[in-house]
Motif scaffolding. Sequence first.
Motif, PDB file in Angstrom:
ATOM      1  N   PHE A  28     -12.817   2.625 -11.791  1.00 42.78           N
ATOM      2  CA  PHE A  28     -12.042   1.733 -10.923  1.00 42.78           C
ATOM      3  C   PHE A  28     -11.584   0.510 -11.722  1.00 42.78           C
ATOM      4  O   PHE A  28     -12.286   0.041 -12.620  1.00 42.78           O
ATOM      5  N   THR A  29     -10.433  -0.018 -11.333  1.00 44.23           N
ATOM      6  CA  THR A  29      -9.914  -1.234 -11.951  1.00 44.23           C
ATOM      7  C   THR A  29      -9.402  -2.171 -10.866  1.00 44.23           C
ATOM      8  O   THR A  29      -8.554  -1.781 -10.051  1.00 44.23           O
ATOM      9  N   ILE A  30      -9.900  -3.390 -10.884  1.00 45.60           N
ATOM     10  CA  ILE A  30      -9.433  -4.414  -9.953  1.00 45.60           C
ATOM     11  C   ILE A  30      -8.429  -5.305 -10.668  1.00 45.60           C
ATOM     12  O   ILE A  30      -8.586  -5.606 -11.854  1.00 45.60           O
ATOM     13  N   SER A  31      -7.397  -5.701  -9.948  1.00 46.51           N
ATOM     14  CA  SER A  31      -6.398  -6.602 -10.507  1.00 46.51           C
ATOM     15  C   SER A  31      -5.836  -7.463  -9.391  1.00 46.51           C
ATOM     16  O   SER A  31      -6.045  -7.186  -8.206  1.00 46.51           O
ATOM     17  N   ARG A  32      -5.126  -8.511  -9.761  1.00 44.95           N
ATOM     18  CA  ARG A  32      -4.516  -9.386  -8.770  1.00 44.95           C
ATOM     19  C   ARG A  32      -3.176  -9.907  -9.275  1.00 44.95           C
ATOM     20  O   ARG A  32      -2.954 -10.008 -10.488  1.00 44.95           O
ATOM     21  N   ASP A  33      -2.333 -10.259  -8.327  1.00 50.22           N
ATOM     22  CA  ASP A  33      -1.029 -10.845  -8.611  1.00 50.22           C
ATOM     23  C   ASP A  33      -0.935 -12.095  -7.750  1.00 50.22           C
ATOM     24  O   ASP A  33      -0.588 -12.020  -6.564  1.00 50.22           O
ATOM     25  N   ASN A  34      -1.267 -13.232  -8.318  1.00 55.97           N
ATOM     26  CA  ASN A  34      -1.327 -14.454  -7.524  1.00 55.97           C
ATOM     27  C   ASN A  34       0.019 -14.875  -6.929  1.00 55.97           C
ATOM     28  O   ASN A  34       0.056 -15.289  -5.766  1.00 55.97           O
ATOM     29  N   PRO A  35       1.122 -14.805  -7.668  1.00 55.38           N
ATOM     30  CA  PRO A  35       2.410 -15.177  -7.043  1.00 55.38           C
ATOM     31  C   PRO A  35       2.745 -14.333  -5.817  1.00 55.38           C
ATOM     32  O   PRO A  35       3.430 -14.793  -4.921  1.00 55.38           O
ATOM     33  N   LYS A  36       2.247 -13.097  -5.783  1.00 56.94           N
ATOM     34  CA  LYS A  36       2.518 -12.201  -4.652  1.00 56.94           C
ATOM     35  C   LYS A  36       1.383 -12.191  -3.631  1.00 56.94           C
ATOM     36  O   LYS A  36       1.472 -11.487  -2.623  1.00 56.94           O
ATOM     37  N   ASN A  37       0.323 -12.929  -3.894  1.00 54.61           N
ATOM     38  CA  ASN A  37      -0.849 -12.948  -3.002  1.00 54.61           C
ATOM     39  C   ASN A  37      -1.405 -11.536  -2.775  1.00 54.61           C
ATOM     40  O   ASN A  37      -1.698 -11.140  -1.634  1.00 54.61           O
ATOM     41  N   MET A  38      -1.566 -10.791  -3.846  1.00 57.24           N
ATOM     42  CA  MET A  38      -2.023  -9.412  -3.745  1.00 57.24           C
ATOM     43  C   MET A  38      -3.230  -9.153  -4.644  1.00 57.24           C
ATOM     44  O   MET A  38      -3.342  -9.712  -5.740  1.00 57.24           O
ATOM     45  N   VAL A  39      -4.094  -8.275  -4.166  1.00 56.42           N
ATOM     46  CA  VAL A  39      -5.211  -7.754  -4.951  1.00 56.42           C
ATOM     47  C   VAL A  39      -5.153  -6.233  -4.874  1.00 56.42           C
ATOM     48  O   VAL A  39      -4.808  -5.684  -3.821  1.00 56.42           O
ATOM     49  N   TYR A  40      -5.518  -5.582  -5.964  1.00 50.26           N
ATOM     50  CA  TYR A  40      -5.429  -4.126  -6.022  1.00 50.26           C
ATOM     51  C   TYR A  40      -6.751  -3.533  -6.501  1.00 50.26           C
ATOM     52  O   TYR A  40      -7.516  -4.174  -7.221  1.00 50.26           O
ATOM     53  N   LEU A  41      -6.972  -2.308  -6.103  1.00 49.64           N
ATOM     54  CA  LEU A  41      -8.097  -1.548  -6.631  1.00 49.64           C
ATOM     55  C   LEU A  41      -7.573  -0.169  -7.000  1.00 49.64           C
ATOM     56  O   LEU A  41      -7.260   0.644  -6.115  1.00 49.64           O
ATOM     57  N   GLN A  42      -7.438   0.073  -8.290  1.00 42.95           N
ATOM     58  CA  GLN A  42      -7.036   1.384  -8.780  1.00 42.95           C
ATOM     59  C   GLN A  42      -8.289   2.232  -8.930  1.00 42.95           C
ATOM     60  O   GLN A  42      -9.201   1.862  -9.662  1.00 42.95           O
ATOM     61  N   MET A  43      -8.301   3.357  -8.245  1.00 41.06           N
ATOM     62  CA  MET A  43      -9.476   4.218  -8.203  1.00 41.06           C
ATOM     63  C   MET A  43      -9.122   5.553  -8.834  1.00 41.06           C
ATOM     64  O   MET A  43      -8.285   6.292  -8.299  1.00 41.06           O
ATOM     65  N   ASN A  44      -9.736   5.856  -9.961  1.00 40.41           N
ATOM     66  CA  ASN A  44      -9.488   7.108 -10.676  1.00 40.41           C
ATOM     67  C   ASN A  44     -10.739   7.963 -10.707  1.00 40.41           C
ATOM     68  O   ASN A  44     -11.836   7.485 -10.451  1.00 40.41           O
ATOM     69  N   SER A  45     -10.564   9.229 -11.035  1.00 39.21           N
ATOM     70  CA  SER A  45     -11.684  10.168 -11.138  1.00 39.21           C
ATOM     71  C   SER A  45     -12.580  10.090  -9.911  1.00 39.21           C
ATOM     72  O   SER A  45     -13.808   9.989 -10.021  1.00 39.21           O
ATOM     73  N   LEU A  46     -11.965  10.134  -8.771  1.00 30.88           N
ATOM     74  CA  LEU A  46     -12.703   9.949  -7.528  1.00 30.88           C
ATOM     75  C   LEU A  46     -13.690  11.083  -7.276  1.00 30.88           C
ATOM     76  O   LEU A  46     -13.432  12.257  -7.615  1.00 30.88           O
ATOM     77  N   LYS A  47     -14.799  10.720  -6.657  1.00 37.99           N
ATOM     78  CA  LYS A  47     -15.866  11.656  -6.327  1.00 37.99           C
ATOM     79  C   LYS A  47     -16.083  11.652  -4.811  1.00 37.99           C
ATOM     80  O   LYS A  47     -15.780  10.654  -4.150  1.00 37.99           O
ATOM     81  N   PRO A  48     -16.617  12.731  -4.261  1.00 39.97           N
ATOM     82  CA  PRO A  48     -16.878  12.738  -2.818  1.00 39.97           C
ATOM     83  C   PRO A  48     -17.751  11.558  -2.369  1.00 39.97           C
ATOM     84  O   PRO A  48     -17.561  11.039  -1.258  1.00 39.97           O
ATOM     85  N   GLU A  49     -18.651  11.115  -3.223  1.00 39.46           N
ATOM     86  CA  GLU A  49     -19.509   9.987  -2.853  1.00 39.46           C
ATOM     87  C   GLU A  49     -18.773   8.651  -2.831  1.00 39.46           C
ATOM     88  O   GLU A  49     -19.349   7.634  -2.424  1.00 39.46           O
ATOM     89  N   ASP A  50     -17.520   8.632  -3.249  1.00 39.94           N
ATOM     90  CA  ASP A  50     -16.707   7.421  -3.115  1.00 39.94           C
ATOM     91  C   ASP A  50     -16.109   7.297  -1.716  1.00 39.94           C
ATOM     92  O   ASP A  50     -15.480   6.287  -1.390  1.00 39.94           O
ATOM     93  N   THR A  51     -16.281   8.313  -0.899  1.00 41.91           N
ATOM     94  CA  THR A  51     -15.778   8.265   0.471  1.00 41.91           C
ATOM     95  C   THR A  51     -16.410   7.107   1.228  1.00 41.91           C
ATOM     96  O   THR A  51     -17.629   6.978   1.274  1.00 41.91           O
ATOM     97  N   ALA A  52     -15.556   6.258   1.795  1.00 38.96           N
ATOM     98  CA  ALA A  52     -16.038   5.053   2.495  1.00 38.96           C
ATOM     99  C   ALA A  52     -14.851   4.313   3.077  1.00 38.96           C
ATOM    100  O   ALA A  52     -13.699   4.617   2.771  1.00 38.96           O
ATOM    101  N   VAL A  53     -15.171   3.327   3.892  1.00 39.37           N
ATOM    102  CA  VAL A  53     -14.172   2.329   4.277  1.00 39.37           C
ATOM    103  C   VAL A  53     -14.234   1.222   3.234  1.00 39.37           C
ATOM    104  O   VAL A  53     -15.315   0.703   2.946  1.00 39.37           O
ATOM    105  N   TYR A  54     -13.100   0.890   2.674  1.00 40.62           N
ATOM    106  CA  TYR A  54     -13.019  -0.114   1.621  1.00 40.62           C
ATOM    107  C   TYR A  54     -12.455  -1.413   2.190  1.00 40.62           C
ATOM    108  O   TYR A  54     -11.439  -1.393   2.896  1.00 40.62           O
ATOM    109  N   TYR A  55     -13.122  -2.514   1.845  1.00 44.58           N
ATOM    110  CA  TYR A  55     -12.742  -3.834   2.333  1.00 44.58           C
ATOM    111  C   TYR A  55     -12.440  -4.761   1.164  1.00 44.58           C
ATOM    112  O   TYR A  55     -13.149  -4.736   0.162  1.00 44.58           O
ATOM    113  N   CYS A  56     -11.427  -5.575   1.303  1.00 45.15           N
ATOM    114  CA  CYS A  56     -11.259  -6.675   0.358  1.00 45.15           C
ATOM    115  C   CYS A  56     -11.780  -7.949   1.015  1.00 45.15           C
ATOM    116  O   CYS A  56     -11.811  -8.056   2.254  1.00 45.15           O
ATOM    117  N   ALA A  57     -12.189  -8.871   0.184  1.00 43.25           N
ATOM    118  CA  ALA A  57     -12.816 -10.083   0.679  1.00 43.25           C
ATOM    119  C   ALA A  57     -12.557 -11.233  -0.281  1.00 43.25           C
ATOM    120  O   ALA A  57     -12.300 -11.014  -1.472  1.00 43.25           O
TER     121      ALA A  57
END
Length: 122
Positions: A68-97
């Motif tokens: 996984f890779t987290i990144s942000r773009d402050n001028p756009k007020n955005m945060v991202y989470l790039q999720m690669n090589s996903l596994k069944p155990e990654d199944t969840a509700v994802y929250y930003c905070a």
Amino acid sequence: QVQLVESGGGLVQAGGSVRLSCAASGRTFSSYVMGWFRQTPGKEREFVARISWNGGTTYYADYVKGRFTISRDNPKNMVYLQMNSLKPEDTAVYYCAASSSIATRTMEYRYWGQGTQVTVSS
């Protein structure tokens, strides 16, 4: 005050990729440390990743490090989470905070989004 709205979740096959987005309101977005957490039914919400105010420093939970890779773009007020090589155990509700400090505990994050479901099929 910050309002957060996540998007980008869905159904993906194991080994696949998904990018989550978190849109933040408010002019003070760049003053917050941003984090991603996840939760499955019956379990406590767990830390996934965080990123510093200016995006210069990131930190990951061991179970997502290297995938996984987290990144942000402050001028756009955005945060991202790039999720690669996903596994069944990654199944969840994802929250930003948002937090005023460098934190990994849920109690240290003041503002939360409503969450977005990610389901990884085997």
